[in-house]
Each structure stands twice: as C-alpha cells, then as structure tokens.
Design an enzyme around this catalytic site. Structure first.
Site, short mmCIF file in Angstrom:
data_model
loop_
_atom_site.label_atom_id
_atom_site.label_comp_id
_atom_site.label_asym_id
_atom_site.label_seq_id
_atom_site.Cartn_x
_atom_site.Cartn_y
_atom_site.Cartn_z
N THR A 137 44.53 59.28 -12.81
CA THR A 137 45.52 58.58 -11.98
C THR A 137 45.12 57.14 -11.67
OG1 THR A 137 44.36 59.30 -10.01
CG2 THR A 137 46.17 60.72 -10.79
N HIS B 292 43.94 33.10 1.68
CA HIS B 292 43.46 34.26 0.91
C HIS B 292 41.94 34.39 1.03
CE1 HIS B 292 47.47 34.73 -0.44
NE2 HIS B 292 47.47 33.66 -1.20
N ASP C 44 36.57 58.11 -16.98
CA ASP C 44 36.17 59.52 -17.13
C ASP C 44 36.77 60.11 -18.40
OD1 ASP C 44 38.78 60.21 -16.50
OD2 ASP C 44 38.30 61.19 -14.60
N HIS D 19 45.82 36.82 -4.96
CA HIS D 19 45.66 36.99 -3.51
C HIS D 19 44.37 37.69 -3.12
CE1 HIS D 19 50.26 36.70 -2.54
NE2 HIS D 19 49.88 35.83 -3.45
N CYS E 13 40.68 56.37 -14.69
CA CYS E 13 40.61 57.83 -14.60
C CYS E 13 42.03 58.34 -14.84
CB CYS E 13 39.99 58.32 -13.29
SG CYS E 13 40.98 58.06 -11.81
#
Ligand code: RB5
Length: 143
Positions: A66, A133, A7, A97, A64
C-alpha cells in the site's frame, strides 16, 4: 545517489523503477528485498532511512503493498520526510512544500505507468525554498 527499497509485494515495481532510473542516468543503491520471499517492510525502511541520514544517499524511494506501512516506518526517523504519493500533483507539491526526501509508493495501488510518472515528477521538482515552508519543516523536527 538514490536509495531504493521495497518488500516482497513491491519487487516487480521496484525492478521497473530501477530500470527507469537507469534510463534517466540516475545512480541508485538497492536496499532489498531481492526475492519474493515474505519480509518485513520496517527492515527495508530502516536501511533506506539510515542511508539517507548518514549521507550515503541523498534521497530514497520506498515501496510496499500500500505504501502505508513503509512510509509510517520511515517517518519514525527524525530528519526523514517520507511522502506516500498516488498522483503527480501530490508528488510535485510534496517536493515544493515538504522537501520530502523519500517517495513512498503502493505497488498494489498504483500501476507501473503512473508510478514512473510520479517518480519523474518527484525527482524533477525542486523544493520551493520559501521561508514559510522552511519554517514549517523545521517545526516537524523541533522538540
Ligand atoms: C505485505 O503483505 C503488506 O502488508 C505490506 O506490503 C504493506 O502493504 C504494509 O503496509
């Protein structure tokens, strides 16, 4: 081909990452945003997720402010495993993983120097392919 998008808050970091991908010889497609005008991170997440799910791109990088909103939006898509990483240990572990197919970064959280190291770690670490996994990943998308 790597899909990349972010963004308005991520424009500068996205440009640094794209330049870095070029020096690595990676091909990528930029899904925006292309200006600093405010936009909605779910729209960018959707474009990148669709490119991966259609097979146009193998994996993606989403950014973005955060990294939280855009990773939440991406993880709504079945088959997408977006991992928000702020350190190289997590970037390595999530490839080994979780076989994460999207790396999410927070442009207001992680500085460019560390972000590029995280990108390198994430791109260079293969999935461990272990049966434990694989079975756990299969459960994520099981109904
Ligand atoms: C945009 O201001 C900001 O809300 C967004 O980049 C992100 O941090 C949301 O999770």
């Amino acid at each position: 081909m790597i899909a990349i998008g972010g963004d308005h808050s991520a424009l500068s970091l996205k440009k640094e990452i794209m330049a870095h991908l070029e020096t690595r010889g990676e091909t990528y497609k930029d899904f925006g945003t292309y200006t600093e005008e405010s936009c909605d991170y779910p729209d960018i997440a959707k474009a990148v997720c669709r490119a991966i799910l259609s097979g146009e791109c193998e994996r993606g990088i989403l950014i973005c402010g955060t990294g939280i909103g855009i990773s939440i939006a991406a993880n709504r898509f079945k088959g997408i495993r977006a991992a928000l990483c702020g350190d190289c240990f997590s970037a390595k572990a999530t490839r080994e993983h979780n076989d994460s197919n999207i790396l999410a970064l927070g442009a207001r959280v992680t500085g460019a120097g560390l972000a590029l190291q995280i990108v390198d770690t994430w791109l260079d670490t293969p999935f461990s392919e272990g049966p434990r996994h694989k079975a756990r990943i299969a459960k994520i998308d099981a109904d």
